[in-house]
Design a protein around this motif. Structure first.
Motif, PDB file in Angstrom:
ATOM      1  N   GLU A  47       0.801  -1.227   0.000  1.00 44.04           N
ATOM      2  CA  GLU A  47       0.000   0.000   0.000  1.00 44.04           C
ATOM      3  C   GLU A  47       0.832   1.274   0.000  1.00 44.04           C
ATOM      4  OE1 GLU A  47      -0.861   0.009   4.825  1.00 44.04           O
ATOM      5  OE2 GLU A  47      -2.470  -0.463   3.416  1.00 44.04           O
ATOM      6  N   GLU A  48       2.118   1.162   0.286  1.00 45.07           N
ATOM      7  CA  GLU A  48       2.978   2.342   0.268  1.00 45.07           C
ATOM      8  C   GLU A  48       3.588   2.589  -1.108  1.00 45.07           C
ATOM      9  OE1 GLU A  48       3.299   4.341   2.897  1.00 45.07           O
ATOM     10  OE2 GLU A  48       1.897   3.018   3.938  1.00 45.07           O
ATOM     11  N   ASP A  49       3.377   1.669  -2.019  1.00 38.77           N
ATOM     12  CA  ASP A  49       4.063   1.717  -3.314  1.00 38.77           C
ATOM     13  C   ASP A  49       3.268   2.448  -4.383  1.00 38.77           C
ATOM     14  OD1 ASP A  49       6.339   0.187  -2.547  1.00 38.77           O
ATOM     15  OD2 ASP A  49       5.129  -1.640  -2.677  1.00 38.77           O
ATOM     16  N   CYS A  50       4.034   3.124  -5.254  1.00 39.61           N
ATOM     17  CA  CYS A  50       3.486   3.662  -6.497  1.00 39.61           C
ATOM     18  C   CYS A  50       4.044   2.794  -7.614  1.00 39.61           C
ATOM     19  CB  CYS A  50       3.888   5.115  -6.704  1.00 39.61           C
ATOM     20  SG  CYS A  50       3.259   5.829  -8.244  1.00 39.61           S
ATOM     21  N   VAL A  51       3.168   2.158  -8.363  1.00 40.80           N
ATOM     22  CA  VAL A  51       3.585   1.231  -9.413  1.00 40.80           C
ATOM     23  C   VAL A  51       3.476   1.906 -10.772  1.00 40.80           C
ATOM     24  CG1 VAL A  51       3.070  -0.953 -10.582  1.00 40.80           C
ATOM     25  CG2 VAL A  51       2.890  -0.789  -8.089  1.00 40.80           C
ATOM     26  N   LEU A  52       4.521   1.782 -11.569  1.00 32.77           N
ATOM     27  CA  LEU A  52       4.488   2.212 -12.961  1.00 32.77           C
ATOM     28  C   LEU A  52       4.260   0.970 -13.804  1.00 32.77           C
ATOM     29  CD1 LEU A  52       4.924   4.250 -15.273  1.00 32.77           C
ATOM     30  CD2 LEU A  52       7.389   3.810 -15.072  1.00 32.77           C
ATOM     31  N   GLU A  53       3.086   0.880 -14.420  1.00 31.67           N
ATOM     32  CA  GLU A  53       2.789  -0.263 -15.278  1.00 31.67           C
ATOM     33  C   GLU A  53       2.922   0.152 -16.733  1.00 31.67           C
ATOM     34  OE1 GLU A  53      -0.589  -3.628 -16.375  1.00 31.67           O
ATOM     35  OE2 GLU A  53      -1.196  -1.810 -15.313  1.00 31.67           O
ATOM     36  N   ASN A 125       3.839  -6.462 -18.567  1.00 31.23           N
ATOM     37  CA  ASN A 125       3.849  -7.581 -19.505  1.00 31.23           C
ATOM     38  C   ASN A 125       4.331  -6.975 -20.811  1.00 31.23           C
ATOM     39  OD1 ASN A 125       3.360  -9.745 -21.201  1.00 31.23           O
ATOM     40  ND2 ASN A 125       1.123  -9.548 -21.141  1.00 31.23           N
ATOM     41  N   LEU A 126       5.628  -7.114 -21.095  1.00 36.60           N
ATOM     42  CA  LEU A 126       6.225  -6.369 -22.201  1.00 36.60           C
ATOM     43  C   LEU A 126       6.017  -7.065 -23.542  1.00 36.60           C
ATOM     44  CD1 LEU A 126       9.643  -5.168 -20.744  1.00 36.60           C
ATOM     45  CD2 LEU A 126       7.489  -3.928 -20.862  1.00 36.60           C
ATOM     46  N   PRO A 127       5.699  -6.292 -24.580  1.00 35.71           N
ATOM     47  CA  PRO A 127       5.638  -6.858 -25.927  1.00 35.71           C
ATOM     48  C   PRO A 127       7.013  -7.400 -26.326  1.00 35.71           C
ATOM     49  CG  PRO A 127       4.690  -4.650 -25.861  1.00 35.71           C
ATOM     50  CD  PRO A 127       5.377  -4.860 -24.555  1.00 35.71           C
ATOM     51  N   TYR A 128       7.046  -8.549 -26.952  1.00 33.72           N
ATOM     52  CA  TYR A 128       8.319  -9.177 -27.288  1.00 33.72           C
ATOM     53  C   TYR A 128       9.188  -8.298 -28.183  1.00 33.72           C
ATOM     54  CZ  TYR A 128       6.226 -13.559 -25.578  1.00 33.72           C
ATOM     55  OH  TYR A 128       5.636 -14.522 -24.805  1.00 33.72           O
ATOM     56  N   ILE A 148      12.066  -3.850 -10.843  1.00 36.48           N
ATOM     57  CA  ILE A 148      11.390  -4.023 -12.124  1.00 36.48           C
ATOM     58  C   ILE A 148      10.963  -5.483 -12.217  1.00 36.48           C
ATOM     59  CG2 ILE A 148      11.634  -3.922 -14.635  1.00 36.48           C
ATOM     60  CD1 ILE A 148      13.904  -1.874 -14.197  1.00 36.48           C
ATOM     61  N   THR A 149       9.662  -5.717 -12.311  1.00 30.89           N
ATOM     62  CA  THR A 149       9.147  -7.080 -12.443  1.00 30.89           C
ATOM     63  C   THR A 149       8.384  -7.153 -13.752  1.00 30.89           C
ATOM     64  OG1 THR A 149       8.906  -7.188 -10.039  1.00 30.89           O
ATOM     65  CG2 THR A 149       7.817  -8.902 -11.328  1.00 30.89           C
ATOM     66  N   ILE A 150       8.923  -7.910 -14.701  1.00 36.10           N
ATOM     67  CA  ILE A 150       8.361  -7.902 -16.043  1.00 36.10           C
ATOM     68  C   ILE A 150       8.173  -9.319 -16.580  1.00 36.10           C
ATOM     69  CG2 ILE A 150       9.137  -5.620 -16.789  1.00 36.10           C
ATOM     70  CD1 ILE A 150      11.673  -6.891 -17.850  1.00 36.10           C
ATOM     71  N   MET A 151       7.174  -9.454 -17.428  1.00 36.52           N
ATOM     72  CA  MET A 151       6.975 -10.713 -18.126  1.00 36.52           C
ATOM     73  C   MET A 151       7.459 -10.526 -19.557  1.00 36.52           C
ATOM     74  SD  MET A 151       3.741 -13.240 -18.152  1.00 36.52           S
ATOM     75  CE  MET A 151       2.556 -11.947 -18.457  1.00 36.52           C
ATOM     76  N   VAL A 203       8.414 -14.580 -15.989  1.00 38.92           N
ATOM     77  CA  VAL A 203       8.433 -13.360 -15.174  1.00 38.92           C
ATOM     78  C   VAL A 203       9.820 -13.259 -14.560  1.00 38.92           C
ATOM     79  CG1 VAL A 203       7.417 -12.148 -13.214  1.00 38.92           C
ATOM     80  CG2 VAL A 203       5.979 -13.619 -14.664  1.00 38.92           C
ATOM     81  N   ILE A 204      10.471 -12.141 -14.791  1.00 41.27           N
ATOM     82  CA  ILE A 204      11.804 -11.927 -14.237  1.00 41.27           C
ATOM     83  C   ILE A 204      11.801 -10.667 -13.382  1.00 41.27           C
ATOM     84  CG2 ILE A 204      12.644 -10.686 -16.309  1.00 41.27           C
ATOM     85  CD1 ILE A 204      15.392 -12.105 -15.741  1.00 41.27           C
TER      86      ILE A 204
END
Length: 311
Positions: A47-53, A125-128, A148-151, A203-204
């Motif tokens: 709840e303390e986080d600001c996420v950039l999607e 979820n990044l485009p290939y 950074i957590t990305i698929m 997911v890395i």
């Protein structure tokens, strides 16, 4: 509005808006709630986080993020998805949608304006087709990002973790490992998406270093050197550097630098560690800098005098 993350919920939204997938944007929407939960867990969103999607699509992952995070900023390039997002995210007042190309967004400025300059957690979820440019944009912007957590495509995720000597080891491996500690945390089969891609995803999690694991005199030169080292993988490092455009390094200088470091002259770039590239960079960037410094006329004069006196 149905909860997204299932085939039924996703298809209902797509039919409602008569949405047509844009191949140029590499759109594949995740329809597995367990995988969505795994991504949010891996990102450690609270709840303390600001996420950039990046690339929210129809808002599937965004819904899951919004339920955990203090706020979510979702950057979507496809104008056709903006009215859909207004609908699917209408119950989440903590979400801001920005219709922009992430490669053109000033992330540091966005952090100042939307998060008081505090670090973002990036989830995507990044485009290939555009994975590497986005990753490098996140790192090279030096914006406040701590995780950074990305698929991405599984092959790309594995490449980020590879070390020297592997066929998959390359410029991306070195760049990622210079800025972060990579860790694959989940695998996502192609059947978990609509439409299903031709390959599996992973997911890395990239945990940013406060300071890189190696110190270099010129970071920009280091990455020019690394790119040149892998542009022609079949060639020896000396030939690759000597033939590289935009890199003022001769084969003789490259050979001398390798000898100084005790590295065989017939070595290829894929055999060097990040630490070795850093040491090589420091030696060669000095050579390049010397070529760019115009000679001082007084120095030339003194040199001529000295020679005359010697004669």
């Amino acid at each position: 509005m149905p909860k997204l993350g299932t085939a039924a919920g996703t298809l209902e939204v797509l039919r409602k808006y008569d949405f047509h997938f844009q191949k140029k944007y590499g759109q594949n929407f995740l329809i597995d709630p367990n995988k969505l939960e795994a991504i949010v867990e891996a990102a450690g969103v609270g709840e303390e986080d600001c996420v950039l999607e990046i690339g929210p699509g129809i808002g599937t992952l965004t819904q899951y993020l919004a339920e955990r995070a203090g706020s979510v900023i979702a950057v979507e390039i496809d104008q056709a998805l903006i009215p859909i997002l207004s609908d699917t995210l209408s119950e989440y007042p903590n979400v801001t949608v920005i219709n922009e190309d992430i490669l053109k967004v000033d992330i540091a400025r966005l952090s100042r304006e939307k998060n008081a300059g505090r670090p973002f957690k990036v989830v995507a979820n990044l485009p290939y087709y555009i994975t590497t440019p986005i990753i490098m944009k996140l790192f090279e912007s030096h914006a406040p990002i701590d995780l950074i957590t990305i698929m991405v495509q599984t092959e790309v995720a594995e490449r980020m973790q590879e070390g020297p000597g592997s066929r998959e080891y390359g410029a991306l491996s070195l760049a990622v490992q210079y800025y972060s500690r990579p860790e694959i945390v989940a695998h996502v089969p192609a059947g978990c998406f609509i439409p299903a891609p031709k390959v599996g995803s992973s997911v890395i999690r990239l945990t940013r270093y406060e300071e890189p694991p190696v110190t270099v005199k010129d970071e920009a030169f280091l990455f020019r050197l690394i790119r040149a080292s892998f542009n022609q993988r079949r060639k020896t490092l000396i030939n690759g550097l000597g033939n590289a455009e935009g890199l003022a390094v001769t084969k003789a200088e490259a050979a001398q630098a390798l000898r100084t470091l005790g590295i065989p002259e017939n070595i290829r770039g894929e055999a060097l560690s990040l630490e070795q590239f850093a040491r090589l960079s420091d030696l060669l960037c000095q050579k390049e800098a010397e070529k760019k410094i115009p000679a001082d006329p007084q120095t030339k004069k003194n040199t001529r005098i000295d020679r005359q006196e010697d004669e």
